[in-house]
Scaffold this active site. Structure first.
Site, PDB file in Angstrom:
ATOM      1  N   ARG A  28       0.818  -1.233   0.000  1.00  0.00           N
ATOM      2  CA  ARG A  28       0.000   0.000   0.000  1.00  0.00           C
ATOM      3  C   ARG A  28       0.840   1.265   0.000  1.00  0.00           C
ATOM      4  O   ARG A  28       0.392   2.297   0.506  1.00  0.00           O
ATOM      5  CB  ARG A  28      -0.960   0.042   1.187  1.00  0.00           C
ATOM      6  N   ARG A  32      -3.268   6.337   0.818  1.00  0.00           N
ATOM      7  CA  ARG A  32      -3.810   7.523   1.504  1.00  0.00           C
ATOM      8  C   ARG A  32      -2.893   8.238   2.483  1.00  0.00           C
ATOM      9  O   ARG A  32      -3.195   9.343   2.901  1.00  0.00           O
ATOM     10  CB  ARG A  32      -5.116   7.139   2.215  1.00  0.00           C
ATOM     11  N   ARG A  41      -7.384  11.773  -5.048  1.00  0.00           N
ATOM     12  CA  ARG A  41      -8.534  11.014  -4.545  1.00  0.00           C
ATOM     13  C   ARG A  41      -9.725  11.916  -4.222  1.00  0.00           C
ATOM     14  O   ARG A  41     -10.880  11.500  -4.334  1.00  0.00           O
ATOM     15  CB  ARG A  41      -8.066  10.239  -3.314  1.00  0.00           C
ATOM     16  N   ASP A  77      -6.369  -3.052  -7.503  1.00  0.00           N
ATOM     17  CA  ASP A  77      -6.919  -3.761  -6.351  1.00  0.00           C
ATOM     18  C   ASP A  77      -7.178  -5.214  -6.733  1.00  0.00           C
ATOM     19  O   ASP A  77      -7.489  -5.499  -7.893  1.00  0.00           O
ATOM     20  CB  ASP A  77      -8.223  -3.105  -5.868  1.00  0.00           C
ATOM     21  N   TYR A 151     -14.531 -12.340  -0.763  1.00  0.00           N
ATOM     22  CA  TYR A 151     -15.190 -11.040  -0.993  1.00  0.00           C
ATOM     23  C   TYR A 151     -16.397 -11.191  -1.924  1.00  0.00           C
ATOM     24  O   TYR A 151     -17.418 -10.521  -1.754  1.00  0.00           O
ATOM     25  CB  TYR A 151     -14.203 -10.025  -1.578  1.00  0.00           C
TER      26      TYR A 151
HETATM   27  O1  CP3 Z   1       0.003  -1.988  -2.294  1.00  0.00           O
HETATM   28  C1  CP3 Z   1      -0.229  -1.109  -3.144  1.00  0.00           C
HETATM   29  O2  CP3 Z   1       0.155   0.071  -3.007  1.00  0.00           O
HETATM   30  C2  CP3 Z   1      -0.877  -1.520  -4.439  1.00  0.00           C
HETATM   31  C3  CP3 Z   1      -2.297  -1.418  -4.551  1.00  0.00           C
HETATM   32  C4  CP3 Z   1      -3.203  -2.313  -3.736  1.00  0.00           C
HETATM   33  C5  CP3 Z   1      -4.411  -1.842  -3.180  1.00  0.00           C
HETATM   34  N1  CP3 Z   1      -5.068  -2.915  -2.644  1.00  0.00           N
HETATM   35  C6  CP3 Z   1      -4.874  -0.447  -3.224  1.00  0.00           C
HETATM   36  C7  CP3 Z   1      -6.004  -0.010  -2.403  1.00  0.00           C
HETATM   37  C8  CP3 Z   1      -3.106  -3.686  -3.459  1.00  0.00           C
HETATM   38  C9  CP3 Z   1      -1.989  -4.668  -3.779  1.00  0.00           C
HETATM   39  C10 CP3 Z   1      -4.299  -4.052  -2.779  1.00  0.00           C
HETATM   40  C11 CP3 Z   1      -4.600  -5.437  -2.359  1.00  0.00           C
HETATM   41  C12 CP3 Z   1      -5.839  -5.724  -1.636  1.00  0.00           C
HETATM   42  N2  CP3 Z   1      -7.060  -5.131  -1.798  1.00  0.00           N
HETATM   43  C13 CP3 Z   1      -5.978  -6.773  -0.685  1.00  0.00           C
HETATM   44  C14 CP3 Z   1      -4.914  -7.755  -0.273  1.00  0.00           C
HETATM   45  C15 CP3 Z   1      -3.908  -7.172   0.660  1.00  0.00           C
HETATM   46  C16 CP3 Z   1      -4.422  -6.610   1.926  1.00  0.00           C
HETATM   47  O3  CP3 Z   1      -4.232  -5.399   2.127  1.00  0.00           O
HETATM   48  O4  CP3 Z   1      -5.018  -7.338   2.706  1.00  0.00           O
HETATM   49  C17 CP3 Z   1      -7.315  -6.754  -0.243  1.00  0.00           C
HETATM   50  C18 CP3 Z   1      -7.914  -7.680   0.784  1.00  0.00           C
HETATM   51  C19 CP3 Z   1      -7.982  -5.717  -0.963  1.00  0.00           C
HETATM   52  C20 CP3 Z   1      -9.423  -5.332  -0.882  1.00  0.00           C
HETATM   53  C21 CP3 Z   1      -9.601  -3.939  -0.416  1.00  0.00           C
HETATM   54  N3  CP3 Z   1      -9.314  -2.806  -1.171  1.00  0.00           N
HETATM   55  C22 CP3 Z   1     -10.102  -3.498   0.821  1.00  0.00           C
HETATM   56  C23 CP3 Z   1     -10.543  -4.410   1.951  1.00  0.00           C
HETATM   57  C24 CP3 Z   1     -10.110  -2.098   0.798  1.00  0.00           C
HETATM   58  C25 CP3 Z   1     -10.670  -1.179   1.856  1.00  0.00           C
HETATM   59  C26 CP3 Z   1      -9.777  -1.057   3.006  1.00  0.00           C
HETATM   60  C27 CP3 Z   1      -8.864   0.105   2.821  1.00  0.00           C
HETATM   61  O5  CP3 Z   1      -7.658  -0.040   3.025  1.00  0.00           O
HETATM   62  O6  CP3 Z   1      -9.397   1.181   2.496  1.00  0.00           O
HETATM   63  C28 CP3 Z   1      -9.566  -1.687  -0.452  1.00  0.00           C
HETATM   64  C29 CP3 Z   1      -9.367  -0.298  -0.904  1.00  0.00           C
HETATM   65  C30 CP3 Z   1      -7.994   0.081  -1.377  1.00  0.00           C
HETATM   66  N4  CP3 Z   1      -7.150  -0.693  -2.133  1.00  0.00           N
HETATM   67  C31 CP3 Z   1      -7.365   1.354  -1.159  1.00  0.00           C
HETATM   68  C32 CP3 Z   1      -6.111   1.289  -1.806  1.00  0.00           C
HETATM   69  C33 CP3 Z   1      -5.097   2.384  -1.920  1.00  0.00           C
HETATM   70  C34 CP3 Z   1      -7.961   2.537  -0.433  1.00  0.00           C
HETATM   71  C35 CP3 Z   1      -8.863   3.233  -1.416  1.00  0.00           C
HETATM   72  C36 CP3 Z   1      -9.130   4.671  -1.133  1.00  0.00           C
HETATM   73  O7  CP3 Z   1      -8.381   5.550  -1.589  1.00  0.00           O
HETATM   74  O8  CP3 Z   1     -10.180   4.955  -0.509  1.00  0.00           O
END
Ligand code: CP3
Length: 339
Positions: A28, A32, A41, A77, A151
């Protein structure tokens, strides 16, 4: 393809050939905690961002402009794959991902079978563009079938995965049909990323810990193995899970080039158990909420225990938190680079 690669320490570590300080990147890292991410964003939904190759390219590169990370991870994602196959998806503020119509019966999978990985053309275009713009290796990724299916079934984030577990336990055969379907699509998706030049891919089986060991061996292991066997012919695969420590013994047999550990592992102990697998991890993301001196002290413990390990990649045990101060990230990188 022309490449601007200057820094190869991440790739060297993946081949057990890193001679200097360990490479560092953070899960990540494009997200944010960065004000420049929040600025984009503010005017776009997360979905708009990940579907726009120009924005994906910009956001993937953002952390590299501020910090000397040794790798970039594609900004996207794991849920974009089921979305592209036909499941309407929304990321709701302070809720997370929401699938409008979660899977309730195996019949709900039928329309998705007409879906195609080629709908992710915005990802493929972004991968090509990013590599023209960065001088460190690009990491591609996908979710593991079990974690993605959870999911699709729950419809969003869930603490217990009760609906998923009930399905798996009650009607294993149809659950495995979902695994089979996602496995084929994931293989296609990751191989396409590899063909476009990503240096490695990370496979996220984040929630595998919801399974007992025997459930994991039956309902996730064979599918992960097929993905890893196929994709490893092209690029190294790193396997991440929040349950990597709990399942370390089983994970070893999957044949991944690397294992990315959650915060529970003692990395030096894992190294003794697996001398020939690349180890990635595993600083607690909460440590980055502490003062910079504490960040350096805690990172120092991991660094000391893995000193001179040619196959070690520094990372967190899970994604960086949105509240993380920028100074903490700088302090961490300084420590990894200069001791
Ligand atoms: O790591 C990185 O920088 C690359 C991008 C990336 C994101 N999600 C961006 C993201 C990667 C590799 C993921 C993987 C992901 N997504 C996983 C597996 C790894 C982990 O973190 O457990 C899972 C389970 C998801 C599903 C997901 N996406 C959830 C549960 C959420 C909401 C929780 C949260 O952190 O907000 C997301 C949203 C998400 N994915 C954001 C980002 C940057 C936040 C989005 C925003 O700007 O509001």
């Amino acid at each position: 393809m022309t490449t601007l690669l200057k820094n190869t320490s991440f790739i060297d570590a993946l081949h057990f050939k890193n001679a200097g300080t360990p490479p560092i990147w953070l899960m990540r890292q494009a997200g944010r905690y960065l004000p420049e991410y929040r600025a984009i964003r503010k005017n776009h939904t997360f979905m708009e961002m990940v579907k726009n190759p120009k924005i994906v390219c910009e956001v993937t590169a953002q952390p590299l402009q501020r910090f000397k990370f040794d790798a970039a991870i594609l900004f996207s994602d794991i849920l974009m794959l089921p979305h592209a196959l036909g499941m309407p998806l929304e990321f709701k503020e302070s809720v997370g991902p929401v699938f409008q119509s979660p899977l309730n019966t195996i019949e709900d999978l039928v329309p998705l079978k007409k879906g195609s990985v080629s709908s992710l053309d915005y990802v493929f275009e972004a991968i090509e563009q990013i590599q023209q713009n960065i001088d460190v290796p690009l990491i591609g990724f996908a979710g593991a079938p079990f974690t993605v299916a959870s999911y699709m079934i729950e419809g969003g984030s869930s603490k217990t995965l009760a609906k998923t577990k009930r399905w798996l336990i009650n009607d294993k055969s149809s659950f495995l049909d979902i695994m089979e379907f996602l496995t084929e699509k994931t293989i296609e998706y990751l191989n396409k990323q590899a063909d476009l030049g990503v240096a490695a891919v990370q496979l996220f089986d984040t929630w595998a810990g919801a399974l007992s060991e025997s459930q994991f061996r039956e309902c996730s292991f064979p599918y992960l193995k097929r993905i890893i066997d196929s994709v490893s012919k092209k690029v190294p695969v790193i396997l991440f899970s929040k349950a990597a420590t709990a399942f370390a013994q089983v994970f070893q047999d999957l044949g991944a080039a690397g294992i990315a550990f959650d915060i529970n592992a003692n990395m030096a102990e894992q190294r003794k158990k697996m001398p020939s697998i690349v180890l990635q991890g595993n600083l607690d993301p909460d440590v980055l909420l502490a003062d910079p001196e504490i960040v350096q002290k805690e990172a120092g413990k991991i660094l000391d225990s893995m000193k001179n390990d040619p196959g070690f990649i520094f990372n967190l045990g899970h994604g960086i938190l949105p509240e993380t101060p920028l100074e903490s990230v700088q302090a961490l990188i300084d420590k990894v680079r200069h001791g």
